[in-house]
Design a protein around this motif. Structure first.
Motif, PDB file in Angstrom:
ATOM      1  N   ILE A 106       0.813  -1.088  -0.227  1.00 17.88           N
ATOM      2  CA  ILE A 106       0.237  -0.174   0.091  1.00 17.88           C
ATOM      3  C   ILE A 106       1.421   1.276   0.050  1.00 17.88           C
ATOM      4  CG2 ILE A 106      -1.861   1.670   1.184  1.00 17.88           C
ATOM      5  CD1 ILE A 106      -3.169  -1.183   2.131  1.00 17.88           C
ATOM      6  N   VAL A 107       1.954   1.452   0.800  1.00 14.62           N
ATOM      7  CA  VAL A 107       2.803   2.354   0.787  1.00 14.62           C
ATOM      8  C   VAL A 107       3.441   2.744  -0.598  1.00 14.62           C
ATOM      9  CG1 VAL A 107       5.103   3.268   2.133  1.00 14.62           C
ATOM     10  CG2 VAL A 107       3.919   1.749   3.100  1.00 14.62           C
ATOM     11  N   LEU A 143       0.918   4.202  -2.499  1.00 14.03           N
ATOM     12  CA  LEU A 143       0.365   5.949  -2.517  1.00 14.03           C
ATOM     13  C   LEU A 143       1.736   6.535  -2.834  1.00 14.03           C
ATOM     14  CD1 LEU A 143      -1.361   5.218   1.728  1.00 14.03           C
ATOM     15  CD2 LEU A 143      -2.165   5.711  -0.792  1.00 14.03           C
ATOM     16  N   SER A 169      -3.096  19.310  -0.975  1.00 19.47           N
ATOM     17  CA  SER A 169      -4.740  18.735  -1.629  1.00 19.47           C
ATOM     18  C   SER A 169      -4.785  17.732  -2.567  1.00 19.47           C
ATOM     19  CB  SER A 169      -5.308  19.768  -0.352  1.00 19.47           C
ATOM     20  OG  SER A 169      -5.881  20.759  -2.188  1.00 19.47           O
ATOM     21  N   MET A 217      -2.438  14.832  -2.640  1.00 17.05           N
ATOM     22  CA  MET A 217      -2.929  13.714  -1.711  1.00 17.05           C
ATOM     23  C   MET A 217      -4.310  13.458  -2.574  1.00 17.05           C
ATOM     24  SD  MET A 217      -2.275  13.163   1.600  1.00 17.05           S
ATOM     25  CE  MET A 217      -3.880  13.720   2.293  1.00 17.05           C
ATOM     26  N   SER A 218      -5.046  13.881  -3.376  1.00 16.13           N
ATOM     27  CA  SER A 218      -6.245  13.352  -4.344  1.00 16.13           C
ATOM     28  C   SER A 218      -5.901  13.218  -4.904  1.00 16.13           C
ATOM     29  CB  SER A 218      -6.771  15.169  -4.887  1.00 16.13           C
ATOM     30  OG  SER A 218      -7.707  14.207  -5.614  1.00 16.13           O
ATOM     31  N   ALA A 239      -4.627  10.010  -4.762  1.00 18.67           N
ATOM     32  CA  ALA A 239      -3.884   8.909  -3.507  1.00 18.67           C
ATOM     33  C   ALA A 239      -5.142   7.698  -4.339  1.00 18.67           C
ATOM     34  CB  ALA A 239      -4.532   9.026  -2.062  1.00 18.67           C
ATOM     35  N   ARG A 240      -6.634   8.674  -4.721  1.00 14.31           N
ATOM     36  CA  ARG A 240      -7.249   7.961  -4.994  1.00 14.31           C
ATOM     37  C   ARG A 240      -7.179   7.144  -7.006  1.00 14.31           C
ATOM     38  NH1 ARG A 240     -11.934  11.579  -6.927  1.00 14.31           N
ATOM     39  NH2 ARG A 240     -10.829  12.817  -5.428  1.00 14.31           N
ATOM     40  N   ALA A 289      -6.378   4.075  -4.852  1.00 12.68           N
ATOM     41  CA  ALA A 289      -7.756   3.460  -3.128  1.00 12.68           C
ATOM     42  C   ALA A 289      -8.245   2.475  -3.646  1.00 12.68           C
ATOM     43  CB  ALA A 289      -8.144   4.489  -3.005  1.00 12.68           C
TER      44      ALA A 289
END
Lengths: 92, 653
Positions: free
Chosen positions: B440-441, B444, B549, B552-553, B555-556, B559
């Motif tokens: 996962i890391v 990301l 932000s 980070m977005s 990351a989808r 995810a």
């Protein structure tokens, strides 16, 4: 006066304590992760509900705004992604 | 590259007597985007008025309206219709005058006969049959039900036969639905008999008009109904025949008349004076020469074309795309947001490359990719429109990318290929199996790297925009400021925390105030960046948090991809490990049922997950383009280039 617990049991319990603490830490982290993801997901849903309703209305009136309202509708999705990142960092 | 098609602003001026030829030539060239003339809006057009349609416009419109009516009567819809062969315009013109009126007359005649004569007749006969049917069971002439002065007549439906204690004549039959009864009594006994009948739930029926035996009349009605229905079928058959025989011809006529109507009404968009006309508009620069030559040839030097220089104000200029063939279908995605402005960077090419890659990262699975590829290839066969073809091309690119990333992630419907994932592993461990689990890391951090790359690209494109516009150096520096700030923040983070798959600068020795050289560089970069941004516009400073932000977005990408894998693995676990495998050892009846349920779960589950993957992968990567990428440089809002003329679909010149 007799002890409520057998002395041997106290010893076993004492030996178990570090494991118990570790296990409860894992559990607490899992709960924290679940709070992170569920609250952010609910917030995203709430925000998108309001925007989505307005967006559908606007598109019905003026189909060419579809592109811009799609953007507006998906903006709150970032909130749940933040929650997810926090949750993943907690449990990894 | 990254530019929309170059346009030239033209002013066409000429003598009115040459207007028709000029319009015809412009129409044929299909390149001139007319700027609609609005009376009284422009100062330089003082003394001009709006043009009038050419003389034959009215009659052409009338013919067109009639023909469109006939097409709709025949159930032909030009936007959806397709023809195998396109007749020549020259051949059609003769046939149009000779055959079209009689054909239209026949269709109108057939339809009006059907609608005004046959259909009402069918309804009337059906009503009559419904009224006569109960009476047909009684062997009485209809005249016998009416015309008495001392007798009361009851005729209708009843739940069962009744005994009537007064002198009477009665007929009862259960041969018809709801039992039929007819009772004749003296007028004086009406009240009593009515009470008795009411108790047996008597429902009176209207006595049919006319005379004669109902049975005979019913027979005649049925014969009549059959005849009328047959006639209707014949009419429908004939209409179907006309449709199949003349569809191509009618569509070609409609197209020719539409083009004529559009041409004849074109002066409504021009400015005219007593003897001249002026048409203003835009033409792609590469086609100016051909247009000039064409107009000069047809108008014989009586029409003059001037080029108007374009200033900084390019808001009115229509925009046409100019992209390499593989990127053209992606114009659909750009148009869904909005068309670029004339002077702006066209984002279609970067999106054409990045969008499928993001889709692949999210739905990296060979199985799902193959299913979507099949769907993409089948789509144009089901829907014939241009949009469907573009959509299918975009989907095809996305599914190929899915297959490639599926090989890299080593995924096939959630199963692992014999090789270890070349990129990061996304295989989750469920049901107590052994395994190392997903990275996962890694996923990301990979997503954040992509974020850094795409956001930097967005800022660079904005700088390109600024250099093309009139903001100049200040605007470019502002964009450099954004990039420098982002990398400053990154440098700080790298100096403070060790992050896998990213440079580790934590080991550098502290130089000043406990900060290492890289951290210090980060601080300097952030300050310098903020100064540059502030120089361009201090309002933009409130947008600074978006650096974090927006990154980070991304990351989808990890995810949403993981969620798709989880669903696939869970489906496989339930279907194979829990339902199919345990029952394969000893085959029992229940076992076979469970295996069948398992197969159903497998198929339905993976189909659902393919649909989810399509929506998730498509919408999420679209959002990253629109929200995170486009907001960095793209404004849009350009006018669509609509050249005067029409693409012929049903006829050929």
């Amino acid at each position: 006066m007799a002890l409520p617990i057998e002395p041997t049991a106290v010893q076993t319990l004492a030996a178990l304590t570090p494991d118990l603490i570790k296990a409860s830490q894992v559990g607490t982290k899992a709960i924290a992760a679940s709070i992170a993801i569920s609250t952010t997901a609910a917030s995203t849903a709430l925000a998108e509900y309001a925007i989505g309703t307005a967006a559908v209305g606007a598109t019905a009136e003026k189909p060419e705004v579809f592109g811009s309202v799609l953007i507006l509708t998906v903006i709150p999705e970032t909130i749940v992604i933040f929650g997810l990142v926090v949750a993943l960092l907690l449990i990894i | 590259m990254l530019k929309t098609k170059a346009m030239t602003h033209l002013l066409i001026t000429g003598l009115k007597e040459r207007m028709e030829e000029t319009i015809r030539e412009l129409y044929l060239q299909h390149a001139f985007h007319i700027r609609e003339y609005v009376e009284g809006k422009d100062v330089e057009y003082e003394g001009f008025v709006l043009g009038k349609p050419l003389p034959r416009a009215g009659s052409i419109s009338e013919e067109l309206v009639r023909l469109r009516g006939v097409l709709s009567l025949l159930g032909i819809h030009p936007p959806e219709a397709s023809v195998k062969e396109r007749p020549k315009t020259g051949d059609i013109a003769g046939r149009m005058e000779r055959d079209l009126p009689s054909l239209e007359e026949e269709v109108e005649g057939l339809v009006s006969r059907k609608r005004d004569l046959l259909e009402p007749r069918v309804r009337q006969l059906e009503e009559e049959i419904a009224v006569l049917t109960p009476f047909a069971a009684a062997p009485l002439d209809l005249d016998m039900y009416r015309g008495y002065s001392s007798l009361a007549v009851f005729a209708g439906k009843i739940s069962h036969d009744v005994n009537i204690p007064v002198p009477h004549e009665k007929f009862f039959t259960s041969a018809v639905e709801g039992h039929f009864i007819a009772v004749f009594v003296r007028t004086g006994d009406r009240g009593e008999v009515e009470g008795i009948l009411q108790e047996a739930r008597f429902q009176p029926l209207t006595i049919p008009e006319g005379s004669g035996y109902p049975k005979e009349r019913l027979g005649a009605c049925r014969v009549d109904l059959d005849r009328v229905k047959k006639e209707m079928e014949e009419t429908d058959h004939r209409l179907g025949e006309i449709r199949s025989q003349h569809e191509a011809f009618l569509l070609a006529c409609e197209e020719i008349l539409s083009t004529q109507a559009e041409q004849f009404e074109a002066p409504l968009r021009f400015a005219t004076s007593e003897g001249t006309f002026v048409a203003e508009g835009w033409v792609p620069t590469e086609r100016v020469k051909a247009l000039r030559e064409g107009v000069a040839r047809t108008a014989g030097g009586k029409v003059y074309i001037a080029e108007i220089e374009m200033g900084h104000e390019t808001r009115d200029v229509p925009v046409d795309y100019e992209n390499p063939p593989f990127a053209r279908p992606t114009e659909l995605i750009t148009d869904l947001h909005s068309r670029p402005r004339y002077s702006e960077v066209d984002p279609t090419l970067p999106v054409a490359i990045i969008f499928p890659i993001f889709f692949g990262i999210i739905l990296g699975d060979v199985g799902y990719g193959a299913v979507l590829l099949a769907a993409a290839l089948a789509l144009p066969k089901i829907l014939a429109s241009k949009e469907a073809a573009r959509l299918s091309a975009v989907l095809r690119n996305c599914s190929i990318s899915s297959i490639i990333f599926g090989l890299l992630f080593s995924e096939f419907f959630g199963f692992e290929f014999p090789w270890h994932p070349i990129l990061f592993s996304r295989h989750l461990v469920i049901g107590g199996e052994a395994g190392e689990g997903p990275n996962i890391v890694g996923l990301l951090v990979f997503a954040v790297w992509i974020a850094i790359a795409q956001i930097t690209l967005g800022r660079v494109l904005n700088a390109v925009n600024q250099s093309r516009g009139h903001h100049g150096m200040k605007g470019i520096l502002g964009q450099v400021g954004w990039i420098v700030t982002m990398f400053g923040i990154l440098s700080m983070i790298w100096s403070l925390f060790p992050i896998p798959y990213m440079p580790n600068l934590t080991a550098l020795p502290p130089v000043i105030m406990g900060l290492s050289l890289s951290a210090l560089a980060g601080v300097v970069m952030i300050i310098a960046g903020i100064v540059f941004i502030g120089m361009e516009s201090s309002l933009e400073l409130i947008e600074l948090p978006t650096i974090i932000s927006n990154s980070m977005s991304y990351a989808r990408l990890a995810a949403v991809g993981l969620s798709s894998v989880v669903i696939a693995i869970v489906i496989n676990y339930i279907a194979i490990s829990k339902l199919i495998e345990p029952n394969l050892e000893t085959l029992t009846f229940m076992g076979i049922v469970l295996i069948l349920i398992g197969i159903a779960v497998l198929v339905v589950g993976h189909l659902l997950n393919t649909a989810l993957g399509l929506i998730g992968g498509g919408l999420q990567s679209l959002r990253l383009q629109y929200v995170e990428f486009f907001t960095k440089f793209y404004k849009g809002g350009g006018k669509k280039y609509r050249p005067f003329g029409m693409e012929k679909r049903f006829s050929e010149d």
